[in-house]
Design an enzyme around this catalytic site. Structure first.
Site, mmCIF file in Angstrom:
data_model
loop_
_atom_site.group_PDB
_atom_site.id
_atom_site.type_symbol
_atom_site.label_atom_id
_atom_site.label_comp_id
_atom_site.label_asym_id
_atom_site.label_seq_id
_atom_site.Cartn_x
_atom_site.Cartn_y
_atom_site.Cartn_z
ATOM 1 N N GLY A 48 -39.391 -51.371 -30.899
ATOM 2 C CA GLY A 48 -40.310 -50.240 -30.786
ATOM 3 C C GLY A 48 -39.530 -48.950 -30.783
ATOM 4 O O GLY A 48 -38.307 -48.943 -30.583
ATOM 5 N N GLN A 53 -37.707 -40.146 -28.927
ATOM 6 C CA GLN A 53 -36.397 -40.724 -29.247
ATOM 7 C C GLN A 53 -35.841 -40.215 -30.572
ATOM 8 O O GLN A 53 -34.665 -40.409 -30.869
ATOM 9 C CB GLN A 53 -36.481 -42.257 -29.284
ATOM 10 C CG GLN A 53 -36.859 -42.860 -27.939
ATOM 11 C CD GLN A 53 -36.937 -44.367 -28.024
ATOM 12 O OE1 GLN A 53 -37.961 -44.910 -28.418
ATOM 13 N NE2 GLN A 53 -35.852 -45.048 -27.684
ATOM 14 N N CYS A 91 -33.279 -50.454 -24.390
ATOM 15 C CA CYS A 91 -33.899 -49.286 -25.013
ATOM 16 C C CYS A 91 -32.876 -48.660 -25.950
ATOM 17 O O CYS A 91 -31.709 -48.522 -25.586
ATOM 18 C CB CYS A 91 -34.307 -48.294 -23.933
ATOM 19 S SG CYS A 91 -35.013 -46.764 -24.575
ATOM 20 N N LEU A 92 -33.313 -48.269 -27.144
ATOM 21 C CA LEU A 92 -32.386 -47.688 -28.118
ATOM 22 C C LEU A 92 -31.774 -46.379 -27.611
ATOM 23 O O LEU A 92 -30.718 -45.968 -28.079
ATOM 24 C CB LEU A 92 -33.093 -47.454 -29.462
ATOM 25 C CG LEU A 92 -33.553 -48.730 -30.189
ATOM 26 C CD1 LEU A 92 -34.359 -48.374 -31.435
ATOM 27 C CD2 LEU A 92 -32.374 -49.619 -30.561
ATOM 28 N N HIS A 133 -43.576 -50.237 -22.735
ATOM 29 C CA HIS A 133 -42.301 -49.500 -22.761
ATOM 30 C C HIS A 133 -42.438 -48.217 -23.588
ATOM 31 O O HIS A 133 -42.049 -47.138 -23.154
ATOM 32 C CB HIS A 133 -41.217 -50.430 -23.333
ATOM 33 C CG HIS A 133 -39.863 -49.796 -23.482
ATOM 34 N ND1 HIS A 133 -38.756 -50.239 -22.803
ATOM 35 C CD2 HIS A 133 -39.428 -48.777 -24.250
ATOM 36 C CE1 HIS A 133 -37.704 -49.499 -23.127
ATOM 37 N NE2 HIS A 133 -38.082 -48.606 -24.016
ATOM 38 N N GLU A 134 -43.033 -48.343 -24.778
ATOM 39 C CA GLU A 134 -43.127 -47.181 -25.683
ATOM 40 C C GLU A 134 -44.138 -46.152 -25.180
ATOM 41 O O GLU A 134 -43.902 -44.944 -25.289
ATOM 42 C CB GLU A 134 -43.488 -47.628 -27.105
ATOM 43 C CG GLU A 134 -42.480 -48.578 -27.762
ATOM 44 C CD GLU A 134 -41.035 -48.111 -27.673
ATOM 45 O OE1 GLU A 134 -40.778 -46.893 -27.656
ATOM 46 O OE2 GLU A 134 -40.135 -48.969 -27.595
ATOM 47 N N HIS A 137 -42.602 -43.951 -22.713
ATOM 48 C CA HIS A 137 -41.773 -42.902 -23.317
ATOM 49 C C HIS A 137 -42.592 -41.635 -23.586
ATOM 50 O O HIS A 137 -42.085 -40.532 -23.479
ATOM 51 C CB HIS A 137 -41.222 -43.370 -24.675
ATOM 52 C CG HIS A 137 -39.890 -44.058 -24.602
ATOM 53 N ND1 HIS A 137 -38.752 -43.450 -24.126
ATOM 54 C CD2 HIS A 137 -39.504 -45.302 -24.982
ATOM 55 C CE1 HIS A 137 -37.729 -44.289 -24.203
ATOM 56 N NE2 HIS A 137 -38.160 -45.439 -24.726
HETATM 57 ZN ZN LIG Z 1 -37.131 -47.122 -25.096
#
Ligand SMILES: [Zn+2]
Length: 153
Positions: A48, A53, A91-92, A133-134, A137
């Site tokens: 995701g 991000q 997480c990226l 999770h997304e 964000h």
């Molecule tokens: Zn993330």
């Protein structure tokens, strides 16, 4: 790690901790943003990706469901199951950090697609976890806030 993804160590990391703005215009530039995010996510082998991000203020996130990518604009989680699972999450924007995070096993979510059409779906398992999770964000909440073990940077 791709320079296209903002990480918590970057000078512009503040974008990761701010609430996003609602998408109002479902236009070509939104489709281009979603396309670009899809490419970046695939390249980074992510499940995701949320607009902050990639240094965007819009309430847009992408989540993979199997091979398919679902684009969520202005998502709102309506319902969380009382059953929770604790699983390792990454997480990226936090490369090499993996934490045990509790999440609802299933959710129902309302959002708009890229054309501004309202949708409502149910999700469970990894798909539901990745959505939670997304969507976090988009409120400036990162997974380290949700983990049982607190990290100090
Ligand atoms: Zn993330």
């Amino acid at each position: 790690m791709s320079k296209e993804i903002v990480t918590f160590r970057d000078s512009n990391a503040a974008v990761l901790f701010k609430k996003t703005e609602k998408v109002e215009k479902f236009d070509r530039s939104l489709a281009i943003l979603a396309d670009k995010m899809g490419e970046i996510m695939e390249k980074a082998d992510g499940l995701g990706l949320a607009a902050p991000q990639v240094n965007s203020k819009l309430a847009v996130c992408l989540v993979k469901n199997g091979k398919k990518i679902v684009v969520f604009c202005n998502p709102k989680i309506l319902d969380y199951s009382s059953e929770k699972d604790i699983m390792e999450e990454g997480c990226l924007s936090f490369p090499d950090i993996f934490l045990q995070v509790p999440r609802a096993r299933s959710i129902s979510i309302e959002y708009k697609d890229l054309k501004g059409k309202k949708k409502k779906i149910e999700a469970e398992g990894i798909f539901a976890r990745a959505i939670q999770h997304e969507v976090d964000h988009l409120s400036g909440i990162v997974f380290t806030n949700r983990a049982g073990n607190k990290l100090i940077f």
